[in-house]
Write a protein that holds these residues in place. Structure first.
Motif, PDB file in Angstrom:
ATOM      1  N   SER A  94       0.729  -4.429 -23.660  1.00  0.00           N
ATOM      2  CA  SER A  94      -0.360  -3.575 -24.130  1.00  0.00           C
ATOM      3  C   SER A  94      -1.295  -4.307 -25.088  1.00  0.00           C
ATOM      4  CB  SER A  94       0.205  -2.325 -24.818  1.00  0.00           C
ATOM      5  OG  SER A  94       0.796  -2.666 -26.048  1.00  0.00           O
ATOM      6  N   MET A  95      -0.819  -5.380 -25.698  1.00  0.00           N
ATOM      7  CA  MET A  95      -1.632  -6.096 -26.683  1.00  0.00           C
ATOM      8  C   MET A  95      -2.439  -7.235 -26.086  1.00  0.00           C
ATOM      9  SD  MET A  95       0.954  -6.252 -29.910  1.00  0.00           S
ATOM     10  CE  MET A  95      -0.230  -6.986 -31.012  1.00  0.00           C
ATOM     11  N   GLN A  96      -1.894  -7.912 -25.107  1.00  0.00           N
ATOM     12  CA  GLN A  96      -2.584  -9.086 -24.577  1.00  0.00           C
ATOM     13  C   GLN A  96      -3.743  -8.680 -23.690  1.00  0.00           C
ATOM     14  OE1 GLN A  96       0.009 -11.494 -22.219  1.00  0.00           O
ATOM     15  NE2 GLN A  96      -0.410 -10.369 -20.374  1.00  0.00           N
ATOM     16  N   GLY A  97      -4.688  -9.558 -23.580  1.00  0.00           N
ATOM     17  CA  GLY A  97      -5.814  -9.307 -22.705  1.00  0.00           C
ATOM     18  C   GLY A  97      -6.980  -8.633 -23.386  1.00  0.00           C
ATOM     19  N   GLY A  98      -6.749  -8.028 -24.525  1.00  0.00           N
ATOM     20  CA  GLY A  98      -7.851  -7.430 -25.267  1.00  0.00           C
ATOM     21  C   GLY A  98      -8.423  -8.487 -26.200  1.00  0.00           C
ATOM     22  N   ALA A  99      -8.410  -8.184 -27.452  1.00  0.00           N
ATOM     23  CA  ALA A  99      -8.929  -9.131 -28.445  1.00  0.00           C
ATOM     24  C   ALA A  99      -7.919 -10.225 -28.769  1.00  0.00           C
ATOM     25  CB  ALA A  99      -9.307  -8.390 -29.719  1.00  0.00           C
ATOM     26  N   LEU A 100      -6.677 -10.047 -28.348  1.00  0.00           N
ATOM     27  CA  LEU A 100      -5.632 -11.035 -28.647  1.00  0.00           C
ATOM     28  C   LEU A 100      -5.313 -11.881 -27.427  1.00  0.00           C
ATOM     29  CD1 LEU A 100      -3.016  -8.926 -30.645  1.00  0.00           C
ATOM     30  CD2 LEU A 100      -4.755 -10.442 -31.562  1.00  0.00           C
ATOM     31  N   SER A 101      -5.104 -13.146 -27.655  1.00  0.00           N
ATOM     32  CA  SER A 101      -4.638 -14.034 -26.583  1.00  0.00           C
ATOM     33  C   SER A 101      -3.145 -13.797 -26.385  1.00  0.00           C
ATOM     34  CB  SER A 101      -4.889 -15.492 -26.970  1.00  0.00           C
ATOM     35  OG  SER A 101      -4.068 -15.848 -28.075  1.00  0.00           O
ATOM     36  N   SER A 102      -2.614 -14.319 -25.309  1.00  0.00           N
ATOM     37  CA  SER A 102      -1.176 -14.171 -25.052  1.00  0.00           C
ATOM     38  C   SER A 102      -0.326 -14.770 -26.178  1.00  0.00           C
ATOM     39  CB  SER A 102      -0.799 -14.807 -23.709  1.00  0.00           C
ATOM     40  OG  SER A 102      -1.321 -14.037 -22.660  1.00  0.00           O
ATOM     41  N   PRO A 103      -0.642 -15.994 -26.676  1.00  0.00           N
ATOM     42  CA  PRO A 103       0.164 -16.537 -27.782  1.00  0.00           C
ATOM     43  C   PRO A 103       0.082 -15.674 -29.049  1.00  0.00           C
ATOM     44  CG  PRO A 103      -1.123 -18.279 -26.755  1.00  0.00           C
ATOM     45  CD  PRO A 103      -1.590 -16.985 -26.170  1.00  0.00           C
ATOM     46  N   GLU A 104      -1.102 -15.120 -29.314  1.00  0.00           N
ATOM     47  CA  GLU A 104      -1.249 -14.268 -30.494  1.00  0.00           C
ATOM     48  C   GLU A 104      -0.432 -12.986 -30.350  1.00  0.00           C
ATOM     49  OE1 GLU A 104      -5.766 -15.636 -31.798  1.00  0.00           O
ATOM     50  OE2 GLU A 104      -5.495 -13.926 -30.454  1.00  0.00           O
ATOM     51  N   ALA A 105      -0.530 -12.347 -29.187  1.00  0.00           N
ATOM     52  CA  ALA A 105       0.225 -11.113 -28.949  1.00  0.00           C
ATOM     53  C   ALA A 105       1.726 -11.378 -29.029  1.00  0.00           C
ATOM     54  CB  ALA A 105      -0.141 -10.530 -27.592  1.00  0.00           C
ATOM     55  N   SER A 106       2.158 -12.474 -28.442  1.00  0.00           N
ATOM     56  CA  SER A 106       3.571 -12.827 -28.477  1.00  0.00           C
ATOM     57  C   SER A 106       4.046 -13.042 -29.911  1.00  0.00           C
ATOM     58  CB  SER A 106       3.815 -14.091 -27.649  1.00  0.00           C
ATOM     59  OG  SER A 106       5.163 -14.473 -27.740  1.00  0.00           O
ATOM     60  N   ALA A 107       3.264 -13.777 -30.695  1.00  0.00           N
ATOM     61  CA  ALA A 107       3.632 -14.049 -32.093  1.00  0.00           C
ATOM     62  C   ALA A 107       3.703 -12.755 -32.892  1.00  0.00           C
ATOM     63  CB  ALA A 107       2.646 -15.023 -32.730  1.00  0.00           C
ATOM     64  N   VAL A 108       2.748 -11.871 -32.707  1.00  0.00           N
ATOM     65  CA  VAL A 108       2.733 -10.616 -33.454  1.00  0.00           C
ATOM     66  C   VAL A 108       3.953  -9.771 -33.100  1.00  0.00           C
ATOM     67  CG1 VAL A 108       1.513  -8.417 -33.756  1.00  0.00           C
ATOM     68  CG2 VAL A 108       0.249 -10.562 -33.843  1.00  0.00           C
ATOM     69  N   VAL A 109       4.274  -9.664 -31.823  1.00  0.00           N
ATOM     70  CA  VAL A 109       5.413  -8.844 -31.398  1.00  0.00           C
ATOM     71  C   VAL A 109       6.720  -9.411 -31.944  1.00  0.00           C
ATOM     72  CG1 VAL A 109       6.771  -8.066 -29.405  1.00  0.00           C
ATOM     73  CG2 VAL A 109       4.271  -7.929 -29.352  1.00  0.00           C
ATOM     74  N   VAL A 110       6.936 -10.699 -31.759  1.00  0.00           N
ATOM     75  CA  VAL A 110       8.196 -11.306 -32.183  1.00  0.00           C
ATOM     76  C   VAL A 110       8.320 -11.317 -33.708  1.00  0.00           C
ATOM     77  CG1 VAL A 110       9.534 -13.461 -32.221  1.00  0.00           C
ATOM     78  CG2 VAL A 110       8.460 -12.685 -30.095  1.00  0.00           C
ATOM     79  N   LEU A 111       7.269 -11.741 -34.405  1.00  0.00           N
ATOM     80  CA  LEU A 111       7.348 -11.852 -35.865  1.00  0.00           C
ATOM     81  C   LEU A 111       7.382 -10.490 -36.545  1.00  0.00           C
ATOM     82  CD1 LEU A 111       5.007 -14.908 -36.398  1.00  0.00           C
ATOM     83  CD2 LEU A 111       7.514 -14.844 -36.367  1.00  0.00           C
ATOM     84  N   SER A 112       6.775  -9.497 -35.932  1.00  0.00           N
ATOM     85  CA  SER A 112       6.888  -8.146 -36.488  1.00  0.00           C
ATOM     86  C   SER A 112       8.332  -7.680 -36.436  1.00  0.00           C
ATOM     87  CB  SER A 112       6.016  -7.163 -35.705  1.00  0.00           C
ATOM     88  OG  SER A 112       4.665  -7.479 -35.858  1.00  0.00           O
ATOM     89  N   GLY A 113       8.962  -7.913 -35.297  1.00  0.00           N
ATOM     90  CA  GLY A 113      10.365  -7.537 -35.156  1.00  0.00           C
ATOM     91  C   GLY A 113      11.278  -8.277 -36.117  1.00  0.00           C
ATOM     92  N   ILE A 114      10.940  -9.501 -36.417  1.00  0.00           N
ATOM     93  CA  ILE A 114      11.775 -10.286 -37.336  1.00  0.00           C
ATOM     94  C   ILE A 114      11.533  -9.880 -38.784  1.00  0.00           C
ATOM     95  CG2 ILE A 114      12.154 -12.611 -38.256  1.00  0.00           C
ATOM     96  CD1 ILE A 114      11.593 -13.651 -35.390  1.00  0.00           C
ATOM     97  N   HIS A 115      10.276  -9.770 -39.166  1.00  0.00           N
ATOM     98  CA  HIS A 115       9.959  -9.606 -40.589  1.00  0.00           C
ATOM     99  C   HIS A 115       9.626  -8.174 -41.027  1.00  0.00           C
ATOM    100  CE1 HIS A 115      10.119 -13.889 -41.259  1.00  0.00           C
ATOM    101  NE2 HIS A 115       9.359 -14.061 -40.199  1.00  0.00           N
ATOM    102  N   LEU A 116       8.877  -7.434 -40.236  1.00  0.00           N
ATOM    103  CA  LEU A 116       8.413  -6.124 -40.674  1.00  0.00           C
ATOM    104  C   LEU A 116       9.368  -4.990 -40.309  1.00  0.00           C
ATOM    105  CD1 LEU A 116       4.615  -6.451 -39.854  1.00  0.00           C
ATOM    106  CD2 LEU A 116       5.782  -6.885 -42.018  1.00  0.00           C
ATOM    107  N   CYS A 117      10.030  -5.122 -39.206  1.00  0.00           N
ATOM    108  CA  CYS A 117      11.024  -4.104 -38.798  1.00  0.00           C
ATOM    109  C   CYS A 117      12.245  -4.852 -38.248  1.00  0.00           C
ATOM    110  CB  CYS A 117      10.438  -3.126 -37.789  1.00  0.00           C
ATOM    111  SG  CYS A 117       9.403  -3.843 -36.487  1.00  0.00           S
ATOM    112  N   PRO A 118      13.010  -5.454 -39.160  1.00  0.00           N
ATOM    113  CA  PRO A 118      14.121  -6.308 -38.737  1.00  0.00           C
ATOM    114  C   PRO A 118      15.206  -5.599 -37.923  1.00  0.00           C
ATOM    115  CG  PRO A 118      14.160  -5.962 -41.116  1.00  0.00           C
ATOM    116  CD  PRO A 118      12.901  -5.359 -40.597  1.00  0.00           C
ATOM    117  N   GLU A 119      15.191  -4.271 -37.944  1.00  0.00           N
ATOM    118  CA  GLU A 119      16.164  -3.565 -37.104  1.00  0.00           C
ATOM    119  C   GLU A 119      15.890  -3.812 -35.619  1.00  0.00           C
ATOM    120  OE1 GLU A 119      13.023  -0.452 -38.293  1.00  0.00           O
ATOM    121  OE2 GLU A 119      13.948  -2.176 -39.205  1.00  0.00           O
ATOM    122  N   TYR A 120      14.697  -4.325 -35.303  1.00  0.00           N
ATOM    123  CA  TYR A 120      14.342  -4.644 -33.921  1.00  0.00           C
ATOM    124  C   TYR A 120      14.273  -6.147 -33.675  1.00  0.00           C
ATOM    125  CZ  TYR A 120      12.969   0.261 -33.909  1.00  0.00           C
ATOM    126  OH  TYR A 120      12.967   1.626 -34.013  1.00  0.00           O
TER     127      TYR A 120
END
Length: 124
Positions: A94-120
């Motif tokens: 849902s994030m890629q293809g808009g204003a975010l590139s694939s590497p940016e979307a991937s980084a946001v999804v993975v790093l959010s899960g690690i740092h902002l909501c570590p339960e995921y």
């Protein structure tokens, strides 16, 4: 009579010490629980967001991350999507293809899960 006077004296001293706060009442300090720190949640959130942004800067060195609030909002939106039951792949798609590139979307999804909501956080 002397015994009664001694007991009365002990009770008087005990009562006065308790009133002054110098006589230990209740559990010993080593057994008491720590008082809740009202700022602990704010400090934890700040630490999580700082770690998230620092890692984004490492993984996306060529991306403009000057709008810090935008990147934090994206990260928190990822956590909200996880809370709603979406999978990391669905969020990424849902994030890629808009204003975010694939590497940016991937980084946001993975790093959010690690740092902002570590339960995921992804498991190794």
């Amino acid at each position: 009579m002397k015994k009664m006077a001694a007991i009365a004296a002990v009770l008087l001293v005990t009562g006065s010490l308790t009133a002054c706060g110098t006589f230990p009442v209740g559990p010993s300090p080593s057994k008491t629980t720590a008082t809740p720190d009202p700022d602990a949640a704010a400090r934890e959130t700040f630490a999580q967001e700082s770690a998230y942004l620092a890692e984004l800067r490492k993984q996306l060195p060529k991306t403009d991350l000057s709008s810090v609030q935008l990147w934090l909002d994206l990260g928190h939106a990822v956590c909200a999507a996880f809370d709603s039951g979406l999978t990391p792949k669905e969020v990424f798609d849902s994030m890629q293809g808009g204003a975010l590139s694939s590497p940016e979307a991937s980084a946001v999804v993975v790093l959010s899960g690690i740092h902002l909501c570590p339960e995921y956080a992804p498991t190794p």
